[in-house]
Design an enzyme around this catalytic site. Structure first.
Site, mmCIF file in Angstrom:
data_model
loop_
_atom_site.group_PDB
_atom_site.id
_atom_site.type_symbol
_atom_site.label_atom_id
_atom_site.label_comp_id
_atom_site.label_asym_id
_atom_site.label_seq_id
_atom_site.Cartn_x
_atom_site.Cartn_y
_atom_site.Cartn_z
ATOM 1 N N SER A 228 0.804 -1.225 0.000
ATOM 2 C CA SER A 228 0.000 0.000 0.000
ATOM 3 C C SER A 228 0.834 1.272 0.000
ATOM 4 O O SER A 228 0.541 2.218 -0.748
ATOM 5 C CB SER A 228 -0.964 0.000 1.186
ATOM 6 O OG SER A 228 -0.282 -0.046 2.426
ATOM 7 N N ASP A 229 1.878 1.357 0.836
ATOM 8 C CA ASP A 229 2.642 2.608 0.858
ATOM 9 C C ASP A 229 3.437 2.792 -0.424
ATOM 10 O O ASP A 229 3.578 3.925 -0.916
ATOM 11 C CB ASP A 229 3.539 2.709 2.096
ATOM 12 C CG ASP A 229 4.463 1.531 2.295
ATOM 13 O OD1 ASP A 229 4.365 0.549 1.530
ATOM 14 O OD2 ASP A 229 5.284 1.582 3.224
ATOM 15 N N CYS A 230 3.933 1.696 -1.005
ATOM 16 C CA CYS A 230 4.623 1.813 -2.291
ATOM 17 C C CYS A 230 3.647 2.229 -3.388
ATOM 18 O O CYS A 230 3.996 3.010 -4.283
ATOM 19 C CB CYS A 230 5.279 0.481 -2.662
ATOM 20 S SG CYS A 230 6.604 0.005 -1.530
ATOM 21 N N GLU B 118 2.961 6.027 -2.833
ATOM 22 C CA GLU B 118 4.066 6.890 -3.257
ATOM 23 C C GLU B 118 4.274 6.831 -4.771
ATOM 24 O O GLU B 118 4.591 7.844 -5.404
ATOM 25 C CB GLU B 118 5.350 6.491 -2.521
ATOM 26 C CG GLU B 118 5.280 6.550 -1.003
ATOM 27 C CD GLU B 118 4.987 7.932 -0.441
ATOM 28 O OE1 GLU B 118 5.139 8.941 -1.181
ATOM 29 O OE2 GLU B 118 4.585 8.019 0.739
#
Length: 758
Positions: A484-486, A489
């Protein structure tokens, strides 16, 4: 000399790629490469690391940097900048320091647009690869003499003064990694009293002084049983029947965190087979060297629950030990005998292997990470030593190898996409787009080519997988595992690039692909408003009581993370601004709930706990950024005020911030010793304060921090490698060497933009 190769590979029967190997990183040794001066430079870097290894334990990741800077004829054209005591930082000096950092970071970009870097640090990554190659008879074909030299260099460089090895490069000695490292060194043909600085004898003494390898934790018991240095009866059961349980049961693979599921899938196969490698003369010797009593006299049943105090981070609750004892005494004796071994166990083993093959194929035999990779590779060899599955695994071993001045190790897999998305945002924040257009265009191209274009194959839900179409991975497209964070971003980079002239940064990503990314992010929000990492969270929390590992916490179930939640708030608000008509209600509802999550999970001291970086400073930067993006300010949000107070309270006398990795396992803020500061921690804190409007209230703390960062910059525009900055599951640290280039640059860019300077 060793040389880093970028995006190289040729499709064949055992190697293939979904995007022509974009992001692939492999190392090659060329005995004829390099001038005498270049070889001397490499050797000097190695010697410098060895001399300072007890003070700065992470490497500077210098070998590929030397190569790239040499190939590009890089010369820093802007003179160094120094801020004297009492001097006011002027806009001109801040700009010069920023441009120097931008020049250096730009020169480190690879030809396919990403920024390479080591992503390692745990000391249990490397030995299982050596073990697997030794067992399968491929050690000499995969690792030639130069490989062996560099592997030994790495192991010796990270041996602690007491003779042991830690769970990670900065950690205290543990039985797990001391035993694994010792065996690895012996397999690489060091004698029982050999090794640099008497390494083997010192390690063996540490092992025996701490009770022998009967006290190794469960993962170690598994690997030693596979090698034939331990007996399977000394391990708690890992029945493969787990993979054929009905889905309505609370204990089911679909409810497990993906990394835990992927570890115990091949482990249970190997346990179910009771596989043991060849009992060679070396294995016989190790049986004698690693125990306090004769091997055939060891009480293996008693050893099942033995674990060295140094390894015991998560003690098993009594109910878990009761479960293991019940399986050991009441279940395994029946499942391993006729007729149940034919009716049930063989079917379970077939189902487990079916899942292994599915995961291998959907990751192009990279697998989700290195721990899982080695186990799946060995399981494929056990199934068929001459089969194509194992040969495909062999073809992807180079993807895991990394070489630096401290030697050769195995990576978690790689942080190509993660580092690149952060580097691109830092460069965009510099407001130097016209000067670095080609760099941004290559980075944009890499990010676009790295987006996952399809869901896992077939009926992926039946194989316990979640949607991945539109996501970004931690590393490259071939890896295939959404994160999710990748994704947040990567999506943010594409949205920011879409606002810039295409002739500078290239064509923008098609709206449908942006929508796919949004779908992935929205699918991962939990009822509490937080965002999970890989797959939706929601299984019963009591299942964590069954965590079988002794040195990790919270590994059984997927959960929510501050960093993932804050990143997604930020990017969905940007997406909503640029695409106001797409899933508006869902995004607004997501933001509301996510903000509540960040406010509710804040620690009493005003900080937030970091799951992927060290630690409270890292998460506080993310949380303050997410809250600020959602319209929260110092004046209208108590969480913002408390977060600011935490950061101001922890600023060091020298103007910077420095947090010990021990904050992560101990779950409380612990500063670095002697008031030391770390430029990466300082950058995170600076950006968190800037998000919260510190520049408008009192810029003095920001001026002090900027002075430390500017004065820390090196002659060529690099920043010094300091303490380790990444973490994995609270107790294991990860090394991100690109952080020292990305975050100080980003902080200086935000400082120059938001803080009034003369």
């Amino acid at each position: 000399m060793w040389k880093l190769k970028i995006a190289e590979g040729v499709d064949g029967p055992y190697l293939y790629s979904t995007n022509n190997y974009v992001g692939r990183q492999t190392w090659e040794f060329d005995p004829d490469a390099g001038t005498p001066e270049e070889r001397a430079q490499v050797e000097e870097a190695r010697q410098n690391f060895y001399r300072n290894r007890l003070q700065v334990k992470p490497c500077g990741d210098l070998l590929w940097r030397m190569q790239f800077l040499r190939e590009k004829n890089f010369k820093q054209t802007i003179p160094p900048v120094t801020i004297e005591d009492g001097e006011q930082i002027r806009y001109e000096k801040a700009t010069k320091a920023l441009k120097r950092a931008v020049n250096f970071l730009s020169a480190l970009q690879a030809s396919d647009g990403h920024w390479p870097a080591e992503n390692a640090g745990p000391l249990f990554f490397l030995p299982p690869l050596v073990f697997t190659l030794y067992i399968t008879g491929h050690l000499n074909t995969v690792f030639h003499a130069e490989h062996r030299k560099e592997i030994l260099r790495y192991i010796y460089n990270h041996q602690n003064e007491d003779g042991g090895w830690g769970l990670h490069i900065e950690g205290h000695s543990t039985m797990f990694c001391t035993a694994l490292s010792y065996i690895c060194v012996r397999i690489l043909e060091e004698g029982p009293d050999g090794g640099l600085d008497n390494a083997c004898a010192r390690a063996r003494k540490w092992i025996l002084d701490h009770g022998s390898v009967t006290h190794i934790p469960s993962w170690g018991k598994t690997w030693l049983s596979i090698l034939g240095i331990f007996d399977w009866s000394g391990s708690n059961p890992m029945p493969p029947e787990f993979w054929i349980l009905p889905s309505f049961l609370p204990m089911h693979p679909a409810k497990m965190w993906c990394y835990c599921r992927m570890v115990y899938m091949p482990m249970s196969y190997l346990y179910g087979k009771r596989f043991v490698g060849p009992i060679t003369p070396l294995i016989q010797q190790l049986r004698e060297e690693l125990y306090l009593q004769p091997y055939n006299e060891i009480n293996w049943r008693k050893a099942r629950h033995s674990c060295a105090a140094e390894d015991l981070y998560y003690p098993h609750p009594w109910i878990q030990d009761l479960m293991w004892d019940s399986l050991y005494i009441l279940t395994e004796p029946f499942l391993t005998r006729w007729p149940l071994n034919k009716l049930i166990r063989e079917k379970a083993l077939q189902v487990a292997m079916k899942h292994i093959h599915y995961e291998d194929e959907n990751s192009r035999y990279i697998v989700i990470g290195c721990v899982e990779k080695m186990l799946c590779m060995l399981a494929c060899w056990v199934e068929d030593p001459n089969g194509d599955y194992f040969k495909k695994h062999l073809a992807r071993i180079p993807d895991y190898i990394w070489v630096a001045e401290d030697g050769m190790t195995v990576q978690s897999f790689g942080s190509q996409e993660w580092d690149t998305s952060l580097a691109v945002q830092a460069l965009l924040a510099s407001n130097l787009v016209d000067e670095i257009g080609p760099v941004l265009k290559r980075g944009h191209d890499f990010i676009k080519k790295s987006q996952v274009e399809n869901n896992p194959s077939g009926d992926f839900k039946k194989m316990y997988r979640h949607i991945s179409k539109g996501s970004w991975t931690f590393s490259d497209q071939d890896h295939g595992w959404q994160l999710s964070d990748c994704t947040a971003e990567g999506l943010k980079c594409c949205l920011l690039m879409s606002t810039l002239p295409q002739e500078i940064v290239g064509e923008k990503l098609e709206p449908e692909r942006l929508y796919d990314a949004v779908n992935v992010l929205l699918s991962l929000q939990s009822k509490n408003g937080g965002l999970s990492g890989w797959e939706p969270a929601g299984a019963s929390r009591w299942l964590e009581m069954l965590n079988p590992t002794e040195f990790f916490e919270n590994v059984v179930l997927e959960t929510e993370y501050v960093e993932c939640t804050a990143s997604t708030i930020d990017v969905l608000l940007l997406f909503k601004k640029l695409y106001p008509g797409h899933r508006t209600w869902a995004i607004e509802n997501f933001i509301t709930n996510a903000v509540h999550y960040l406010e509710n999970i804040q620690m009493p001291d005003g900080s937030w706990y970091g799951n992927w970086g060290v630690c409270f400073i890292y998460a506080s930067w993310f949380a303050l950024g997410g809250l600020a993006a959602a319209g929260k300010t110092y004046n209208n949000c108590q969480a913002m005020r408390k977060g600011v107070e935490f950061l101001l309270r922890t600023q060091s006398e020298n103007g910077g911030w420095g947090e010990s990795y021990k904050s992560c396992p101990e779950k409380k803020y612990i500063p670095l010793e002697e008031g030391r500061s770390n430029v990466v921690h300082t950058a995170w804190a600076m950006m968190g304060l800037i998000h919260a409007g510190q520049a408008e209230r009192d810029p003095t703390p920001l001026h002090r921090a900027a002075k430390l960062i500017i004065n820390s910059q090196m002659e060529d525009g690099d920043f010094p490698q300091q303490e380790i900055t990444g973490v994995f599951k609270m107790n294991c640290m990860l090394h991100y060497p690109m952080y020292r280039n990305i975050f100080p640059l980003w902080a200086l860019a935000a400082y120059r933009k938001r803080v009034p300077l003369p």
